[in-house]
Design a protein around this motif. Structure first.
Motif, PDB file in Angstrom:
ATOM      1  N   PHE A  96       0.880  -1.162   0.000  1.00  0.00           N
ATOM      2  CA  PHE A  96       0.000   0.000   0.000  1.00  0.00           C
ATOM      3  C   PHE A  96       0.917   1.211   0.000  1.00  0.00           C
ATOM      4  N   GLN A  97       1.208   1.703  -1.200  1.00  0.00           N
ATOM      5  CA  GLN A  97       2.338   2.605  -1.407  1.00  0.00           C
ATOM      6  C   GLN A  97       2.288   3.902  -0.602  1.00  0.00           C
ATOM      7  N   SER A 156       6.392   4.217  -0.384  1.00  0.00           N
ATOM      8  CA  SER A 156       6.874   4.626  -1.710  1.00  0.00           C
ATOM      9  C   SER A 156       8.217   5.358  -1.629  1.00  0.00           C
ATOM     10  N   ASP A 157       8.607   5.813  -0.437  1.00  0.00           N
ATOM     11  CA  ASP A 157       9.891   6.491  -0.279  1.00  0.00           C
ATOM     12  C   ASP A 157      11.053   5.520  -0.067  1.00  0.00           C
TER      13      ASP A 157
ATOM     14  N   THR B   7       0.422   9.218   7.727  1.00  0.00           N
ATOM     15  CA  THR B   7       1.304   8.239   7.129  1.00  0.00           C
ATOM     16  C   THR B   7       1.879   8.761   5.807  1.00  0.00           C
ATOM     17  N   SER B   8       1.180   9.714   5.195  1.00  0.00           N
ATOM     18  CA  SER B   8       1.585  10.097   3.855  1.00  0.00           C
ATOM     19  C   SER B   8       2.506  11.307   3.835  1.00  0.00           C
ATOM     20  N   ILE B   9       2.884  11.789   5.024  1.00  0.00           N
ATOM     21  CA  ILE B   9       3.722  12.968   5.011  1.00  0.00           C
ATOM     22  C   ILE B   9       4.985  12.754   5.823  1.00  0.00           C
ATOM     23  N   GLU B 211      -5.614   1.682  -2.016  1.00  0.00           N
ATOM     24  CA  GLU B 211      -4.260   1.554  -2.525  1.00  0.00           C
ATOM     25  C   GLU B 211      -4.090   0.365  -3.456  1.00  0.00           C
ATOM     26  N   ASN B 212      -4.676  -0.770  -3.118  1.00  0.00           N
ATOM     27  CA  ASN B 212      -4.463  -1.970  -3.921  1.00  0.00           C
ATOM     28  C   ASN B 212      -5.468  -3.042  -3.508  1.00  0.00           C
TER      29      ASN B 212
END
Ligand code: ATP
Ligand code: MG
Lengths: 261, 336
Positions: A96-97, A156-157, B7-9, B211-212
């Protein structure tokens, strides 16, 4: 060594699948025994990933059967397959990128514990308790795979090799009986492959997990597999000890005729 | 900390300005709340009305974020659930003479049922096909509301009026201010429930689906179940927002719930930042105020001005208010 005594965990019986005109698997039959590391090799397009997809119920075989403990799993929906004790990684990494390493691993632990929509929405105490348990379990697996430092990072990083380890962690947290690894060494350097071999053996020896390993890296397969099954054009070419497979004339011919080492 | 899908930052804390940033991050929410509580004290009745509508739309945007931002399922038919909520509330209050405070949750439940029923066919669809199916829903429902058979309940093409609720318990508030605080309380409640959801097992399952899907299923996530939950919850929140909107505007009619409303709601989450809950306030402000701004720039071409403003935002800040906020706070997105 333990061949005679080992019980079978899963049996693949005459499995076949076709996509339009392409026969991707054709009458494949073999057993996976408890606590073994079974290598699955074959040139590109041999059907290895397709077989994995049948085992994890993403594809429906056109014929044959797959059984665990004598019970067919072909009626089981894909999301119930973890409850049969099967977990997997993907050849091209299907993480889950945009989520963190920790969240990825926690989602791998989704099957541990019941559904809890009401408790989750209202943040009931039961939700908090389960959340803490799951986080602790996830941290254990993350530590085991040496990912603690990147736990909060967005997947993703991370470099590809690290992502592969995250995927392994995500599969392990469900405490599988059978772990399907699709080219775990792909994209790793020499030392990383070596370390990966140790990790896989550790997972089998200490955690008692049976492993089905698809790999092009012959050095890795031959050094850790107890037995090897070779596929070519969707059919089983040979099955036996690594040393037998390495010298098997059909296998050698398949690889020389194919395009990979 | 808890509201961002953090989580995305990755925080980019350079020591020099860390103080101000930390303070801003820590206090932005209480501060925003304080402003929202105090605003109507200084505002005229009309501005209070506008602010109430802003909160109504904010709830609708939170609702769409649960579906699109969390779960990755598009909807261009949110007007359907908004309308169902509005009509339900009016029918409960005007036909059954029950309390407003009952009409609002009933509207949520009825919209949730509609959402879950719609989820069954929608489960088979993905991406643009799902968007089209929701679009079909959004164009159909306003038409159905006009039907003769149910005119005694819906008022047909004319629609129905609903009276403004009286301020209860002798509170020292105007009716408009009371409605504002009622809406604020409900909006806050729904915001908190959505934050809870995001940080729970259920929310993570939804993010996994976004996401998937294949990997989510392989992890044991029952994709159909969680998508149904997302549709149901989103519809419930939208229904509540529709009920509040009907009460605030004191009127429901099929023409108030056309597909244009769905487009506005969709636009709102893009402006606010898809999946970013604090952005819903910004998105809602855009919906309420920007058409007026466009009109003040050019009466005849207000639609065109509005369009140009949207394009401008999308090109300069494709991640909407979230991107603006990140930039101000020095938070870096390494990858889009
Ligand atoms: N979903 C699909 N639709 C059509 N054909 C498919 C599909 N999945 C697999 N195939 C075909 O099945 C055959 C086997 O592919 P598969 O991916 O299983 O090979 P593989 O052994 O994993 O190869 P590699 O070592 O390159 O990963 C190929 O010819 C492939 O094109
Ligand atoms: Mg493959």
């Amino acid at each position: 060594m333990t061949v005679g005594a080992a019980r079978q965990l899963l049996s693949v019986e005459d499995v076949g699948i076709r996509f339009g005109g392409v026969v991707a698997l054709d009458g494949v039959t073999f057993d996976i025994r408890e606590r073994e590391i079974l290598g699955l090799i074959g040139p590109n397009g041999a059907g290895k990933t397709t077989l994995f997809n049948c085992l994890s119920r993403l594809y429906q075989p056109t014929n044959g059967d797959i059984r665990i403990g004598g019970r067919s799993i072909l009626k089981c929906p894909a999301h119930a397959i973890v409850h049969e004790g099967i977990a997997r990684t993907f050849q091209n990494v299907a993480l889950f990128q945009k989520l963190s390493v920790l969240d990825n691993v926690k989602i791998g632990g989704h099957s541990r514990g019941p559904r809890s929509v009401t408790a989750d929405v209202f943040a009931l105490p039961s939700c908090g308790r389960r959340e803490r348990e799951l986080t602790a379990q996830a941290r254990d697996v993350i530590e085991f795979l040496g990912l603690t430092e990147v736990e909060k990072k967005t997947v993703s990083d991370l470099p590809f090799g690290t992502q592969k380890r995250v995927e392994l962690a995500r599969a392990l947290i469900s405490r599988p009986k059978l772990l399907l690894l699709d080219e775990p060494a792909g994209g790793l350097n020499h030392e990383e492959v070596y370390a990966l071999g140790d990790v896989i053996k550790h997972i089998r020896d200490r955690m008692g997990v049976t492993i089905l390993l698809v790999e092009h890296h012959m050095g890795l397969v031959m050094s850790i597999a107890d037995r090897v099954v070779a596929l070519n054009f969707g059919r089983k070419l040979a099955e036996g000890a690594p040393s037998e497979i390495q010298t098997h004339p059909d296998v050698i011919r398949a690889y020389l005729g194919g395009d990979k080492k | 900390m808890s509201v961002l899908p953090d989580t995305s930052i990755a925080r980019n804390d350079s020591t020099s300005s860390i103080g101000i940033r930390t303070i801003l991050l820590r206090w932005s929410r209480p501060l925003a709340l304080l402003v929202l509580v105090l605003l109507p004290l200084a505002a005229s009745d009309f501005v209070t009305f506008q602010l109430t509508m802003l909160l109504v739309y904010a709830v609708a945007l939170i609702a769409l974020n649960v579906l699109t931002g969390f779960t990755g399922q598009f909807s261009l038919g949110q007007n359907a659930f908004f309308g169902i909520g509005g009509y339900s509330a009016v029918i409960v209050v005007e036909h059954f003479h029950l309390s407003y405070l009952l009409g609002i949750p009933v509207a949520g439940v009825i919209a949730a049922i509609a959402g879950i029923l719609f989820a069954f066919p929608a489960l088979r669809l993905k991406g643009v096909y799902l968007a089209l199916a929701t679009f079909a829903l959004g164009t159909t429902i306003p038409q159905l509301l006009k039907l003769d058979y149910i005119e005694q309940w819906t008022g047909g093409v004319q629609g129905m009026m609903i009276e403004k609720p009286m301020t209860p318990l002798g509170l020292p508030l105007s009716q408009d201010a009371y409605l504002y605080y009622l809406t604020l309380t409900i909006a806050l409640g729904i915001y908190i429930l959505s934050v809870n959801l995001l940080h729970s097992k259920t929310g993570r399952a939804m993010l996994a689906i976004r996401e998937n899907e294949t990997a989510a299923a392989a992890m044991g996530v029952d994709v159909a179940y969680y998508k149904t939950i997302a549709f149901g919850l989103s519809a419930a929140f939208t229904g509540v927002s529709g009920a509040l909107g009907a009460i605030v505007i004191q009127f429901v009619s099929p023409d108030a719930y056309t597909i244009q409303l769905a487009v506005a709601i969709f636009l709102g989450i893009v402006i606010g930042g898809v999946g970013w809950l604090p952005g819903t306030i910004v998105g809602a402000a855009f919906i309420v105020f920007v058409p007026n701004v466009a009109e003040s720039i050019s009466k005849g071409l207000s639609g065109a001005v509005f369009g140009v403003l949207i394009l401008l935002v999308i090109f300069v800040f494709p991640r909407g208010a979230q991107q603006v906020c990140d930039r101000l706070l020095g938070v870096e997105h390494k990858k889009d």
